[in-house]
Write an enzyme that holds these catalytic residues in place. Structure first.
Site, short mmCIF file in Angstrom:
data_model
loop_
_atom_site.label_atom_id
_atom_site.label_comp_id
_atom_site.label_asym_id
_atom_site.label_seq_id
_atom_site.Cartn_x
_atom_site.Cartn_y
_atom_site.Cartn_z
N GLY A 101 -13.03 7.03 9.46
CA GLY A 101 -12.65 8.05 8.50
C GLY A 101 -13.61 8.20 7.34
O GLY A 101 -13.90 9.32 6.90
N CYS A 155 -7.56 0.30 0.18
CA CYS A 155 -8.84 0.38 -0.53
C CYS A 155 -8.72 -0.05 -1.98
O CYS A 155 -9.68 -0.54 -2.57
CB CYS A 155 -9.39 1.80 -0.46
SG CYS A 155 -9.76 2.35 1.22
N SER A 181 -9.56 8.45 12.48
CA SER A 181 -10.02 7.07 12.50
C SER A 181 -9.24 6.27 13.54
O SER A 181 -8.00 6.24 13.50
CB SER A 181 -9.85 6.44 11.11
OG SER A 181 -10.36 5.13 11.08
N THR A 190 -27.04 5.04 18.14
CA THR A 190 -26.53 4.69 19.46
C THR A 190 -25.01 4.63 19.44
O THR A 190 -24.41 3.94 18.61
CB THR A 190 -27.10 3.33 19.92
OG1 THR A 190 -28.52 3.40 19.93
CG2 THR A 190 -26.59 2.97 21.31
N GLN A 216 -4.17 9.91 8.53
CA GLN A 216 -2.79 9.43 8.58
C GLN A 216 -1.87 10.35 9.38
O GLN A 216 -0.66 10.13 9.42
CB GLN A 216 -2.23 9.29 7.15
CG GLN A 216 -2.91 8.22 6.32
CD GLN A 216 -2.59 6.81 6.79
OE1 GLN A 216 -1.63 6.57 7.51
NE2 GLN A 216 -3.41 5.85 6.37
#
Length: 376
Positions: free
Chosen positions: A69, A320, A199, A237, A178
């Protein structure tokens, strides 16, 4: 152990982990290589992209793989600003976006872009009329999250899309991290959403995996330059084992019911409503997996550690900000006083949580709640 911090991360599904390990062991070639092993891994990427696109109701060429995310939000915000710099330098967002969006926008603001930060009401929801009034001729981006990660408030994404139909040159970005498996988010031709970020570890996939939906015809400047992977839009990659596993996790999540989450959070809310000195910060109409509340006079971090000692894992607000021991910027934006915001904790469920776990949580909560009786 009772794990109730699923908005921070979900436990990887066992079958998804098996897929990750198998692909990592057997198909380790670089997709950019010309030999057979490289061709095989390229095929796995193609299959995964197709599976994700079918699940989300979009086209394969509209799906681009990222590391999650944060990268996705950074790419859309900064990529739009760079791509459309000659059309304007005005951005619109809300005051309660994830730091991946807000910090990206603040970085652009420091470089000369103008930003309108939309306030939210006591439910944590923006005014569509305020957004409409904020639109300008030089506006190039509107960025609004679908579901707030701290309170579960749901933004009026479809109504915003209706307004933006009259402004086809503006990119409409939705942080949907979310939202997967929680709310019905329409993408594709029937939707005005231009870019949406996802995510993998939020829906039982591996960490450091993610994807961005970019509507066909919309242009974004690359955030990462290099070998030209992902149609030249995201070099590096590809994480083939993680991508294959993420695609499987998304498919599994999309087929599961979310009713149990809604039922359990409603039961918990009804229980908390009966308690004195408890304030519920999440609005009534919210995503089914999140409930944010606090006990008057008890800091959130104290409550988190009290639960941890009982084998229950919750968080303050967002993962976070929890280790930084800062109060919730979302709650402050909702008009909640700082001293009250400091009491907030977040319970966030997944479809793996059970009625039995909720009953145990309530019993443990009672014990903790009464242990603070001197303060209360």
């Amino acid at each position: 152990m009772i794990y109730l911090d699923n908005s921070a991360t979900t436990k990887i599904d066992s079958s998804v982990l098996e897929t990750f390990n198998r692909v990592n062991k057997l198909y380790f070639g670089n997709p950019s290589s010309l030999h057979e092993l490289g061709e095989t891994t390229t095929g796995l990427l193609t299959q995964s992209r197709r599976l994700i696109a079918e699940t989300m109701g979009v086209q394969s060429e509209e799906i681009f793989f990222t590391s999650g995310g944060t990268e996705g939000d950074n790419w859309v915000v900064k990529g739009t600003a760079l791509e459309k710099i000659h059309f304007g330098k005005h951005l619109i967002t809300s005051e309660i976006e994830h730091p991946a969006v807000l910090e990206s926008i603040k970085q652009l603001e420091n470089l000369g872009w103008e930003v309108t930060y939309l306030p939210v009401d006591s439910r944590g929801i923006i005014s569509v009329e305020n957004l409409k009034r904020a639109l300008r001729e030089d506006t190039v981006l509107v960025s609004v999250m679908a579901v707030n990660n701290e309170t579960g408030s749901i933004q009026p994404v479809e109504k915003i899309g209706e307004i933006l139909k009259d402004y086809p040159s503006i990119h409409f970005h939705v942080d949907a991290v979310q939202a997967v498996g929680k709310i019905d988010l329409k993408l594709g031709e029937q939707s005005r959403i231009d870019m949406a970020v996802f995510s993998g570890h939020k829906f039982h996939g591996p960490k450091s995996t993610g994807f961005v939906y970019v509507k066909k015809g919309r242009k974004l400047a690359p955030l990462l330059s290099g070998g030209g992977q992902e149609a030249g839009r995201r070099s590096g990659t590809e994480n083939v084992p993680g991508i294959v596993a993420m695609a499987k996790a998304l498919k599994i999540t999309s087929e599961k019911q979310i009713k149990i989450q809604s039922k359990l959070t409603i039961e918990l809310e009804e229980y908390l409503d009966k308690k004195k000195n408890i304030e519920i910060f999440s609005p009534k109409h919210r995503a089914p997996h999140i409930l944010c509340f606090g006990i008057k006079g008890i800091k959130g971090e104290v409550l988190v550690h009290a639960f941890e000692k009982k084998g229950v894992f919750v968080s303050t607000t967002s993962a976070c900000s929890s280790k930084k021991k800062t109060e919730s910027s979302t709650l402050l934006a909702m008009g909640i006083p700082k001293i009250t915001a400091e009491t907030a904790i977040r319970v966030s469920l997944s479809e793996e949580n059970t009625q039995e776990e909720l009953e145990k949580f309530i019993k443990i909560f009672d014990e903790i709640y009464h242990s603070f009786k001197v303060i209360l």
